[in-house]
Design an enzyme around this catalytic site. Structure first.
Site, PDB file in Angstrom:
ATOM      1  N   ARG A  20     -10.639  -0.085   3.838  1.00 20.47           N
ATOM      2  CA  ARG A  20     -10.456  -1.470   4.309  1.00 20.47           C
ATOM      3  C   ARG A  20      -9.468  -1.527   5.464  1.00 20.47           C
ATOM      4  O   ARG A  20      -9.721  -2.173   6.478  1.00 20.47           O
ATOM      5  CB  ARG A  20      -9.979  -2.380   3.171  1.00 20.47           C
ATOM      6  CG  ARG A  20     -11.047  -2.665   2.137  1.00 20.47           C
ATOM      7  CD  ARG A  20     -10.535  -3.554   1.031  1.00 20.47           C
ATOM      8  NE  ARG A  20      -9.351  -2.950   0.419  1.00 20.47           N
ATOM      9  CZ  ARG A  20      -8.419  -3.616  -0.227  1.00 20.47           C
ATOM     10  NH1 ARG A  20      -8.500  -4.927  -0.376  1.00 20.47           N
ATOM     11  NH2 ARG A  20      -7.380  -2.994  -0.759  1.00 20.47           N
ATOM     12  N   ASN A  38     -13.216  -4.961  -0.888  1.00 18.18           N
ATOM     13  CA  ASN A  38     -13.787  -4.111  -1.927  1.00 18.18           C
ATOM     14  C   ASN A  38     -14.675  -4.953  -2.831  1.00 18.18           C
ATOM     15  O   ASN A  38     -14.372  -6.117  -3.102  1.00 18.18           O
ATOM     16  CB  ASN A  38     -12.692  -3.474  -2.786  1.00 18.18           C
ATOM     17  CG  ASN A  38     -11.956  -2.364  -2.076  1.00 18.18           C
ATOM     18  OD1 ASN A  38     -12.454  -1.784  -1.119  1.00 18.18           O
ATOM     19  ND2 ASN A  38     -10.752  -2.077  -2.539  1.00 18.18           N
TER      20      ASN A  38
END
Length: 91
Positions: A20, A38
């Site tokens: 990320r 996520n």
């Protein structure tokens, strides 16, 4: 300047490896808006919007991700543009 937006789902070893954070850095470097997060099933989802070439380059980058990731696949689909100019990391 042609703009576009895509949603992508990245599978493999992509959680707990900085995916990320690295995606956000790459998107910001490319001048894109959108988000990365996520998912409960172990994948990472992102949406990216901006200049079409820059969006395409982020998708190419997502196929390899950061060094610590092991990407098995990336599924993308076009999305309507929303005018996002900031890129954020979500939960």
């Amino acid at each position: 300047m042609a703009t576009k937006r895509v949603r992508g789902y990245v599978s493999g070893v992509v959680q707990g490896v900085g995916f990320r954070y690295s995606t956000a850095q790459e998107a910001q470097r490319l001048g894109l808006g959108g988000y990365v997060r996520n998912l409960f099933d172990g994948r990472v989802e992102f949406e990216a919007e901006g200049e079409a070439d820059a969006v395409d380059r982020l998708v190419v980058w997502a196929h390899r991700g950061p060094r610590s990731a092991s990407v098995d696949g990336v599924e993308t689909s076009g999305q309507p543009t929303r005018g996002d100019t900031e890129f954020e990391i979500r939960g």
